[in-house]
Scaffold this active site. Structure first.
Site, PDB file in Angstrom:
ATOM      1  N   TYR A 142       5.816  -6.790  -3.954  1.00 43.32           N
ATOM      2  CA  TYR A 142       6.690  -7.754  -3.135  1.00 43.32           C
ATOM      3  C   TYR A 142       6.847  -9.149  -4.020  1.00 43.32           C
ATOM      4  CZ  TYR A 142       5.890  -5.165   1.453  1.00 43.32           C
ATOM      5  OH  TYR A 142       5.790  -4.199   2.525  1.00 43.32           O
ATOM      6  N   LYS A 190      -3.438   3.896  -7.521  1.00 41.43           N
ATOM      7  CA  LYS A 190      -3.057   4.991  -8.281  1.00 41.43           C
ATOM      8  C   LYS A 190      -3.282   4.831  -9.564  1.00 41.43           C
ATOM      9  CE  LYS A 190      -0.034   8.565  -8.179  1.00 41.43           C
ATOM     10  NZ  LYS A 190      -0.277   9.714  -7.532  1.00 41.43           N
ATOM     11  N   ASP A 222      -2.112   8.740  -2.480  1.00 42.63           N
ATOM     12  CA  ASP A 222      -1.578  10.121  -2.135  1.00 42.63           C
ATOM     13  C   ASP A 222      -2.507  10.713  -1.338  1.00 42.63           C
ATOM     14  OD1 ASP A 222      -2.621  10.496  -4.678  1.00 42.63           O
ATOM     15  OD2 ASP A 222      -1.046  11.829  -5.104  1.00 42.63           O
ATOM     16  N   ASP A 246       0.788  -1.681   3.186  1.00 40.91           N
ATOM     17  CA  ASP A 246       2.006  -1.659   4.193  1.00 40.91           C
ATOM     18  C   ASP A 246       2.214  -0.334   4.782  1.00 40.91           C
ATOM     19  OD1 ASP A 246       4.241  -2.667   5.622  1.00 40.91           O
ATOM     20  OD2 ASP A 246       5.623  -1.785   3.970  1.00 40.91           O
ATOM     21  N   ASP A 250       0.826   1.327   8.474  1.00 43.71           N
ATOM     22  CA  ASP A 250       1.849   2.028   9.486  1.00 43.71           C
ATOM     23  C   ASP A 250       1.429   3.421   9.903  1.00 43.71           C
ATOM     24  OD1 ASP A 250       3.682  -0.299   9.577  1.00 43.71           O
ATOM     25  OD2 ASP A 250       5.340   0.959   9.597  1.00 43.71           O
TER      26      ASP A 250
HETATM   27  C1  IPM Z   1       4.838  -5.921   7.907  1.00 38.68           C
HETATM   28  C2  IPM Z   1       6.157  -5.770   7.645  1.00 38.68           C
HETATM   29  C3  IPM Z   1       6.497  -6.681   6.540  1.00 38.68           C
HETATM   30  C4  IPM Z   1       6.121  -6.205   5.296  1.00 38.68           C
HETATM   31  C5  IPM Z   1       8.238  -6.727   6.458  1.00 38.68           C
HETATM   32  C6  IPM Z   1       9.067  -7.157   7.743  1.00 38.68           C
HETATM   33  C7  IPM Z   1       8.587  -7.588   5.141  1.00 38.68           C
HETATM   34  O1  IPM Z   1       6.490  -4.368   7.402  1.00 38.68           O
HETATM   35  O2  IPM Z   1       4.257  -6.922   8.167  1.00 38.68           O
HETATM   36  O3  IPM Z   1       3.977  -4.926   7.510  1.00 38.68           O
HETATM   37  O4  IPM Z   1       6.753  -5.234   4.782  1.00 38.68           O
HETATM   38  O5  IPM Z   1       5.162  -6.792   5.022  1.00 38.68           O
HETATM   39 MN    MN Z   2       4.934  -3.065   7.263  1.00 38.14          MN
END
Ligand code: IPM
Ligand code: MN
Length: 355
Positions: A142, A190, A222, A246, A250
């Site tokens: 990032y 990794k 993975d 990240d 999710d």
């Molecule tokens: C999160 C989001 C952010 C990230 C984006 C919006 C930049 O997906 O907070 O997880 O990737 O960190």
């Molecule tokens: Mn995210």
């Protein structure tokens, strides 16, 4: 106590969900004899439209001088579909994380009994899963330099960069959490491919030595992605670098049945930021249908971590559980008779004031 809370609603559904979190915070303050002052700050696409920059200095100053930051969501389709845009809403969020030194993002993934059948996984696989993902937040791909394009525009590059210091501080925080839970930590990397991952392994091994009776596991990302779906209960605390965290968080969120439910706390050197893990969900903006629970549970984390008020935090969590049990939830969680975003906020406010 009196709290100065910076409120950054951001884009899309941000303003609607933040409004509900404010209701809940005010109800908790009333119920427990505190007071809260909310100060509004611009961020994201909305800030670009009004000031030309996704994180105006004024907003950053406001964050720094507040006791905590409540953050909504960020992102707008006009930028998503325009890869050549030089100024992007997400830069506001990333700059805020960097400027406030928020090196750790804490993402608890818990299951709610009433929602188990909403999960795409089988009941016996999810029931009882309780994971804490600690994501490194100010390093890795990032922020690594160099990042950009070659002169002819035909090659692009990002750099994954980590120092021992950056790894150590987030691993230490994750180990501290692990010690207060089941004393088990999984370090996801990794290391079979990446030099940064090998430094993670080396540093994490050293750091974990300071913790007696802590079980340390290493796992390739993975494999971790697969095992999260196959057997989420094998995990307790997971610590990992920015991009892996990240993606895995999710993925882990669907275990609970909705991305809209997951809160997070970004902590580090300066004021902490409390934000749901989901995005700005532009298709739902202004429709009063978005799930506010991720933001409201982030407010619970704010009481716990920023204000050190456990009872207040528990009250919010209990109210959320009751709203789920009582089907006072938005359409992502309830097909029969769903409530609107603001009705969920009202329900929680009333519950807190009455209990
Ligand atoms: C999160 C989001 C952010 C990230 C984006 C919006 C930049 O997906 O907070 O997880 O990737 O960190
Ligand atoms: Mn995210």
């Amino acid at each position: 106590m009196n709290f100065n809370i910076a409120v950054l609603p951001g884009d899309g559904i941000g303003p609607e969900i933040i409004e509900q979190a404010k209701k809940v915070v005010l109800a908790v303050c009333k119920r427990f004899n505190h007071s809260a002052v909310f100060n509004f700050g611009l961020v994201g696409a909305t800030a670009i439209d009004q000031t030309g920059t996704p994180l105006p200095d004024k907003t950053l100053e406001l964050c720094k001088s507040s006791d905590a930051v409540l953050f909504g969501a960020i992102g707008h389709p006009k930028y998503d579909n325009n890869p050549s845009a030089r100024i992007r809403p997400e830069q506001g969020l990333l700059a805020m994380r960097k400027e406030l030194g928020l090196y750790a993002n804490i993402r608890p993934v818990t299951t709610f009994p009433a929602l188990i059948d909403k999960s795409p996984l089988k009941r016996e696989i999810v029931q009882g899963a309780d994971i804490l993902i600690v994501r490194e937040l100010t390093g890795g791909l990032y922020f690594g330099k160099p990042q950009g394009r070659s002169e002819d525009g035909n090659t692009a590059y990002d750099s994954c960069v980590y120092s021992r210091h950056e790894i150590e501080r987030v691993v230490r925080l994750a180990c501290d959490y692990a010690m207060s839970r089941t004393r088990k930590i999984t370090i996801v990397d990794k290391a079979n491919v990446l030099a940064t991952s090998r430094l993670w392994r080396e540093t994490a091994t050293e750091t974990a030595k300071d913790y007696k009776d802590l079980t340390v596991d290493f796992m390739f990302v993975d494999n971790a992605a697969m095992q999260l779906i196959q057997n989420p209960k094998r995990f307790d605390v997971i610590v990992t670098e920015n991009m892996f965290g990240d993606i895995l968080s999710d993925e882990a969120s669907v275990i609970t049945g909705s991305l809209g439910l997951l809160p997070s706390a970004s902590v580090g050197l300066s004021t902490s930021v409390f934000e749901p893990i989901h995005g700005s969900y532009p298709q739902a903006a202004g429709k009063n249908i978005a799930n506010p629970l991720g933001t409201i549970l982030s407010a619970a984390m704010m009481f716990d971590l920023a204000f050190k008020l456990k009872e207040e935090a528990e009250m919010i969590k209990r109210a959320v559980e009751k709203s789920i049990d009582g089907n006072a939830v938005t359409e992502d969680l309830s097909r029969i008779d769903p409530k609107s975003t603001s009705e969920v906020g009202d329900w929680l406010r009333d519950f807190i004031l009455k209990n």
